[in-house]
Design a protein around this motif. Structure first.
Motif, PDB file in Angstrom:
ATOM      1  N   VAL A 260      -0.112  -2.129  -4.684  1.00  0.00           N
ATOM      2  CA  VAL A 260      -1.121  -2.181  -5.735  1.00  0.00           C
ATOM      3  C   VAL A 260      -1.023  -3.495  -6.495  1.00  0.00           C
ATOM      4  O   VAL A 260       0.069  -4.040  -6.673  1.00  0.00           O
ATOM      5  CB  VAL A 260      -0.943  -0.991  -6.725  1.00  0.00           C
ATOM      6  CG1 VAL A 260       0.415  -1.044  -7.408  1.00  0.00           C
ATOM      7  CG2 VAL A 260      -2.060  -0.964  -7.767  1.00  0.00           C
TER       8      VAL A 260
ATOM      9  N   CYS B 102      -5.728   2.888 -16.981  1.00  0.00           N
ATOM     10  CA  CYS B 102      -4.713   2.957 -15.924  1.00  0.00           C
ATOM     11  C   CYS B 102      -3.344   3.287 -16.508  1.00  0.00           C
ATOM     12  O   CYS B 102      -2.600   4.098 -15.942  1.00  0.00           O
ATOM     13  CB  CYS B 102      -4.665   1.645 -15.156  1.00  0.00           C
ATOM     14  SG  CYS B 102      -4.411   0.194 -16.194  1.00  0.00           S
TER      15      CYS B 102
ATOM     16  N   ALA C 231       0.557  -4.411 -12.538  1.00  0.00           N
ATOM     17  CA  ALA C 231       1.363  -3.380 -11.892  1.00  0.00           C
ATOM     18  C   ALA C 231       2.836  -3.622 -12.195  1.00  0.00           C
ATOM     19  O   ALA C 231       3.317  -4.759 -12.175  1.00  0.00           O
ATOM     20  CB  ALA C 231       1.125  -3.405 -10.392  1.00  0.00           C
TER      21      ALA C 231
ATOM     22  N   VAL D  67       4.234   0.757  -4.490  1.00  0.00           N
ATOM     23  CA  VAL D  67       4.133   1.987  -5.286  1.00  0.00           C
ATOM     24  C   VAL D  67       5.137   3.018  -4.765  1.00  0.00           C
ATOM     25  O   VAL D  67       5.100   3.357  -3.580  1.00  0.00           O
ATOM     26  CB  VAL D  67       2.715   2.570  -5.200  1.00  0.00           C
ATOM     27  CG1 VAL D  67       2.603   3.838  -6.036  1.00  0.00           C
ATOM     28  CG2 VAL D  67       1.692   1.530  -5.648  1.00  0.00           C
TER      29      VAL D  67
ATOM     30  N   VAL E 187      -1.450   6.565  -9.115  1.00  0.00           N
ATOM     31  CA  VAL E 187      -1.995   5.205  -8.976  1.00  0.00           C
ATOM     32  C   VAL E 187      -3.386   5.254  -8.342  1.00  0.00           C
ATOM     33  O   VAL E 187      -4.291   4.517  -8.745  1.00  0.00           O
ATOM     34  CB  VAL E 187      -1.016   4.317  -8.177  1.00  0.00           C
ATOM     35  CG1 VAL E 187      -1.680   2.995  -7.781  1.00  0.00           C
ATOM     36  CG2 VAL E 187       0.236   4.046  -9.008  1.00  0.00           C
ATOM     37  N   ARG E 188      -3.565   6.128  -7.363  1.00  0.00           N
ATOM     38  CA  ARG E 188      -4.912   6.296  -6.785  1.00  0.00           C
ATOM     39  C   ARG E 188      -5.897   6.772  -7.844  1.00  0.00           C
ATOM     40  O   ARG E 188      -7.039   6.296  -7.918  1.00  0.00           O
ATOM     41  CB  ARG E 188      -4.870   7.304  -5.637  1.00  0.00           C
ATOM     42  CG  ARG E 188      -4.303   6.769  -4.360  1.00  0.00           C
ATOM     43  CD  ARG E 188      -4.588   7.746  -3.223  1.00  0.00           C
ATOM     44  NE  ARG E 188      -3.768   7.516  -2.077  1.00  0.00           N
ATOM     45  CZ  ARG E 188      -3.966   6.549  -1.186  1.00  0.00           C
ATOM     46  NH1 ARG E 188      -4.963   5.704  -1.348  1.00  0.00           N
ATOM     47  NH2 ARG E 188      -3.154   6.406  -0.163  1.00  0.00           N
TER      48      ARG E 188
ATOM     49  N   ALA F 146      -6.798   3.927 -10.085  1.00  0.00           N
ATOM     50  CA  ALA F 146      -7.712   2.984  -9.432  1.00  0.00           C
ATOM     51  C   ALA F 146      -9.138   3.527  -9.448  1.00  0.00           C
ATOM     52  O   ALA F 146     -10.097   2.778  -9.682  1.00  0.00           O
ATOM     53  CB  ALA F 146      -7.244   2.716  -8.011  1.00  0.00           C
TER      54      ALA F 146
ATOM     55  N   ILE G  90      -8.341  -2.482  -9.955  1.00  0.00           N
ATOM     56  CA  ILE G  90      -7.087  -2.073  -9.314  1.00  0.00           C
ATOM     57  C   ILE G  90      -7.292  -2.028  -7.809  1.00  0.00           C
ATOM     58  O   ILE G  90      -8.136  -1.296  -7.311  1.00  0.00           O
ATOM     59  CB  ILE G  90      -6.619  -0.718  -9.845  1.00  0.00           C
ATOM     60  CG1 ILE G  90      -6.378  -0.808 -11.354  1.00  0.00           C
ATOM     61  CG2 ILE G  90      -5.361  -0.262  -9.107  1.00  0.00           C
ATOM     62  CD1 ILE G  90      -6.099   0.533 -12.022  1.00  0.00           C
TER      63      ILE G  90
ATOM     64  N   LEU H 243      -5.829  -1.465  -4.022  1.00  0.00           N
ATOM     65  CA  LEU H 243      -4.797  -0.730  -3.275  1.00  0.00           C
ATOM     66  C   LEU H 243      -4.827  -1.173  -1.816  1.00  0.00           C
ATOM     67  O   LEU H 243      -5.884  -1.447  -1.258  1.00  0.00           O
ATOM     68  CB  LEU H 243      -5.053   0.771  -3.357  1.00  0.00           C
ATOM     69  CG  LEU H 243      -5.163   1.381  -4.742  1.00  0.00           C
ATOM     70  CD1 LEU H 243      -5.462   2.877  -4.625  1.00  0.00           C
ATOM     71  CD2 LEU H 243      -3.894   1.161  -5.526  1.00  0.00           C
TER      72      LEU H 243
END
Ligand code: SF4
Length: 64
Positions: free
Chosen positions: A3, A16, A35, A40, A48-49, A52, A60, A62
């Protein structure tokens, strides 16, 4: 998963860091996000998903 936050897009909305506080930190200077770690940890992937997907600026990025 990896990320990172695009500094050109991030507007410091803080979403976030509220969703995944262990994975994003906010600058004391301008509130922009970065980050904590590019890689991650497995136990942070879902958060985190979610972060995003929640970012209004799509800042963000990924990579699996
Ligand atoms: S939610 Fe998006 S725009 Fe807001 S601080 Fe996080 S990365 Fe930046």
């Amino acid at each position: 998963m990896k990320v990172w936050v695009d500094p050109e897009r991030c507007q410091g909305h803080t979403l976030c860091a509220m969703i995944a506080p262990d994975s994003f930190r906010l600058s004391d200077i301008d509130g922009s996000s970065s980050a904590v770690s590019e890689v991650v940890p497995d136990d942070q992937v879902d958060l985190v998903r979610e972060a995003a997907q929640s970012c209004p600026e799509q800042a963000i990025i990924l990579r699996d």
